[in-house]
Design a protein around this motif. Structure first.
Motif, PDB file in Angstrom:
ATOM      1  N   TYR A   1       0.879  -1.184   0.000  1.00 55.56           N
ATOM      2  CA  TYR A   1       0.000   0.000   0.000  1.00 55.56           C
ATOM      3  C   TYR A   1       0.913   1.230   0.000  1.00 55.56           C
ATOM      4  O   TYR A   1       1.442   1.616   1.034  1.00 55.56           O
ATOM      5  CB  TYR A   1      -0.906  -0.039   1.227  1.00 55.56           C
ATOM      6  CG  TYR A   1      -1.817   1.167   1.371  1.00 55.56           C
ATOM      7  CD1 TYR A   1      -2.459   1.736   0.276  1.00 55.56           C
ATOM      8  CD2 TYR A   1      -2.052   1.726   2.620  1.00 55.56           C
ATOM      9  CE1 TYR A   1      -3.292   2.830   0.411  1.00 55.56           C
ATOM     10  CE2 TYR A   1      -2.895   2.827   2.773  1.00 55.56           C
ATOM     11  CZ  TYR A   1      -3.507   3.371   1.666  1.00 55.56           C
ATOM     12  OH  TYR A   1      -4.329   4.465   1.801  1.00 55.56           O
TER      13      TYR A   1
ATOM     14  N   GLY B   1       2.198   5.239  -0.625  1.00 58.64           N
ATOM     15  CA  GLY B   1       1.678   6.608  -0.514  1.00 58.64           C
ATOM     16  C   GLY B   1       2.699   7.513   0.138  1.00 58.64           C
ATOM     17  O   GLY B   1       3.799   7.065   0.508  1.00 58.64           O
TER      18      GLY B   1
ATOM     19  N   PHE C   1       1.682   9.631   2.795  1.00 59.19           N
ATOM     20  CA  PHE C   1       1.300   9.557   4.209  1.00 59.19           C
ATOM     21  C   PHE C   1       1.876  10.719   5.022  1.00 59.19           C
ATOM     22  O   PHE C   1       2.558  10.524   6.016  1.00 59.19           O
ATOM     23  CB  PHE C   1       1.717   8.206   4.817  1.00 59.19           C
ATOM     24  CG  PHE C   1       1.209   7.019   4.067  1.00 59.19           C
ATOM     25  CD1 PHE C   1      -0.127   6.664   4.122  1.00 59.19           C
ATOM     26  CD2 PHE C   1       2.055   6.268   3.257  1.00 59.19           C
ATOM     27  CE1 PHE C   1      -0.618   5.569   3.399  1.00 59.19           C
ATOM     28  CE2 PHE C   1       1.588   5.174   2.538  1.00 59.19           C
ATOM     29  CZ  PHE C   1       0.249   4.826   2.611  1.00 59.19           C
TER      30      PHE C   1
ATOM     31  N   HIS D   1      -6.516   6.513   5.480  1.00 60.93           N
ATOM     32  CA  HIS D   1      -5.463   5.526   5.194  1.00 60.93           C
ATOM     33  C   HIS D   1      -5.647   4.286   6.083  1.00 60.93           C
ATOM     34  O   HIS D   1      -5.513   3.151   5.635  1.00 60.93           O
ATOM     35  CB  HIS D   1      -4.070   6.103   5.481  1.00 60.93           C
ATOM     36  CG  HIS D   1      -3.656   7.236   4.593  1.00 60.93           C
ATOM     37  ND1 HIS D   1      -3.180   8.425   5.078  1.00 60.93           N
ATOM     38  CD2 HIS D   1      -3.627   7.352   3.231  1.00 60.93           C
ATOM     39  CE1 HIS D   1      -2.863   9.225   4.072  1.00 60.93           C
ATOM     40  NE2 HIS D   1      -3.136   8.611   2.934  1.00 60.93           N
TER      41      HIS D   1
ATOM     42  N   ARG E   1      -4.568   0.567  -3.744  1.00 58.18           N
ATOM     43  CA  ARG E   1      -4.769   2.015  -3.721  1.00 58.18           C
ATOM     44  C   ARG E   1      -6.168   2.288  -3.185  1.00 58.18           C
ATOM     45  O   ARG E   1      -7.078   1.474  -3.336  1.00 58.18           O
ATOM     46  CB  ARG E   1      -4.635   2.613  -5.128  1.00 58.18           C
ATOM     47  CG  ARG E   1      -3.268   2.481  -5.744  1.00 58.18           C
ATOM     48  CD  ARG E   1      -2.221   3.364  -5.118  1.00 58.18           C
ATOM     49  NE  ARG E   1      -2.399   4.765  -5.467  1.00 58.18           N
ATOM     50  CZ  ARG E   1      -1.685   5.751  -4.932  1.00 58.18           C
ATOM     51  NH1 ARG E   1      -0.783   5.522  -3.997  1.00 58.18           N
ATOM     52  NH2 ARG E   1      -1.898   6.995  -5.305  1.00 58.18           N
TER      53      ARG E   1
ATOM     54  N   ASP F   1     -10.406  10.707  -8.103  1.00 60.20           N
ATOM     55  CA  ASP F   1      -9.197   9.881  -7.978  1.00 60.20           C
ATOM     56  C   ASP F   1      -9.007   8.993  -9.203  1.00 60.20           C
ATOM     57  O   ASP F   1      -7.910   8.516  -9.474  1.00 60.20           O
ATOM     58  CB  ASP F   1      -9.317   8.927  -6.773  1.00 60.20           C
ATOM     59  CG  ASP F   1      -9.048   9.604  -5.437  1.00 60.20           C
ATOM     60  OD1 ASP F   1      -8.397  10.656  -5.434  1.00 60.20           O
ATOM     61  OD2 ASP F   1      -9.488   9.057  -4.397  1.00 60.20           O
TER      62      ASP F   1
HETATM   63  P1  ADP Z   1      -0.294   9.976  -2.669  1.00 60.53           P
HETATM   64  O1  ADP Z   1       0.631  11.115  -2.427  1.00 60.53           O
HETATM   65  O2  ADP Z   1       0.249   8.824  -3.448  1.00 60.53           O
HETATM   66  O3  ADP Z   1      -1.717  10.377  -3.087  1.00 60.53           O
HETATM   67  P2  ADP Z   1      -1.408   9.505  -0.107  1.00 60.53           P
HETATM   68  O4  ADP Z   1      -0.650   9.171   1.115  1.00 60.53           O
HETATM   69  O5  ADP Z   1      -2.192  10.765  -0.110  1.00 60.53           O
HETATM   70  O6  ADP Z   1      -0.414   9.351  -1.272  1.00 60.53           O
HETATM   71  O7  ADP Z   1      -2.426   8.343  -0.415  1.00 60.53           O
HETATM   72  C1  ADP Z   1      -2.002   7.010  -0.532  1.00 60.53           C
HETATM   73  C2  ADP Z   1      -3.163   6.179  -1.001  1.00 60.53           C
HETATM   74  O8  ADP Z   1      -4.200   6.285  -0.028  1.00 60.53           O
HETATM   75  C3  ADP Z   1      -3.793   6.620  -2.310  1.00 60.53           C
HETATM   76  O9  ADP Z   1      -4.249   5.459  -2.967  1.00 60.53           O
HETATM   77  C4  ADP Z   1      -4.961   7.450  -1.898  1.00 60.53           C
HETATM   78  O10 ADP Z   1      -6.010   7.397  -2.854  1.00 60.53           O
HETATM   79  C5  ADP Z   1      -5.379   6.714  -0.639  1.00 60.53           C
HETATM   80  N1  ADP Z   1      -6.093   7.572   0.294  1.00 60.53           N
HETATM   81  C6  ADP Z   1      -5.715   8.778   0.797  1.00 60.53           C
HETATM   82  N2  ADP Z   1      -6.641   9.284   1.618  1.00 60.53           N
HETATM   83  C7  ADP Z   1      -7.657   8.366   1.635  1.00 60.53           C
HETATM   84  C8  ADP Z   1      -8.938   8.319   2.262  1.00 60.53           C
HETATM   85  N3  ADP Z   1      -9.402   9.313   3.008  1.00 60.53           N
HETATM   86  N4  ADP Z   1      -9.681   7.221   2.053  1.00 60.53           N
HETATM   87  C9  ADP Z   1      -9.245   6.239   1.252  1.00 60.53           C
HETATM   88  N5  ADP Z   1      -8.075   6.221   0.610  1.00 60.53           N
HETATM   89  C10 ADP Z   1      -7.289   7.277   0.795  1.00 60.53           C
END
Ligand code: ADP
Length: 164
Positions: A9, A11, A13, A20, A90, A97
């Motif tokens: 998973y 990201g 973060f 997340h 993801r 998205d």
């Molecule tokens: P990135 O910079 O790759 O977008 P993020 O840390 O923001 O990284 O997100 C990592 C993953 O988590 C991505 O697939 C994003 O769509 C998902 N994600 C982020 N916030 C949420 C949320 N509130 N609910 C579900 N998935 C999320």
């Protein structure tokens, strides 16, 4: 021996949110091993260092015995291969998205046909939540307690020199 299903998973973060965590929990039920991959990129300047982001995720996922946290740089599929993962997870929150995720997943499939991207939807209460909203709100001293775990809220306040 049956093959283990190992999911990555990935990201940024910056920081980990309840959205997340919702995805991590769902993935931990579905896969034998879930590796949360904390991406770091010299061109990005996140609020939290990669080590801080990793350590916060470790703290808030301690109860999931099949979840590990690693940092990675470079191509996601290279990291996934190194970890022997067969799945990339993801989160999909909304149609907005979709386009980017669709493109990424097909690109990754071309690069690594043996790795499948799977999308998980969070609880609807997290569909509008993202890390940049949390960062913005906390800079403006808004209440983020329903968006992130308590340890994350405390760490952000310390980082921004705000009262606990
Ligand atoms: P990135 O910079 O790759 O977008 P993020 O840390 O923001 O990284 O997100 C990592 C993953 O988590 C991505 O697939 C994003 O769509 C998902 N994600 C982020 N916030 C949420 C949320 N509130 N609910 C579900 N998935 C999320």
């Amino acid at each position: 021996m049956t093959k283990k299903n190992i999911a990555i998973y990935p990201g940024t973060f910056d920081p980990v949110t309840n959205g997340h965590l919702d995805i991590i929990e769902r993935a931990s039920v579905l896969f034998d091993v879930v590796i949360v991959g904390v991406a770091f990129n010299i061109n990005k300047s996140p609020l939290f260092t990669k080590e801080e982001r990793r350590d916060l995720i470790k703290k808030v996922t301690k109860k999931y015995k099949n979840v590990r946290v690693e940092m990675f740089n470079g191509l996601l599929v290279d990291f996934a291969k190194k970890q022997k993962a067969n799945v990339i997870i993801r989160g999909l929150r909304a149609i907005s998205d979709f386009e980017y995720e669709f493109q990424m997943s097909l690109t990754n499939r071309k690069l690594a046909p043996g790795i499948t991207t799977m999308f998980l939807m969070p609880n609807e209460k997290y569909t509008y939540l993202n890390s940049s909203l949390v960062r913005e709100l906390s800079k403006l001293k808004g209440d983020i307690s329903s968006f992130v775990p308590p340890v994350v809220e405390k760490t952000i306040k310390l980082k921004l020199n705000q009262k606990l």
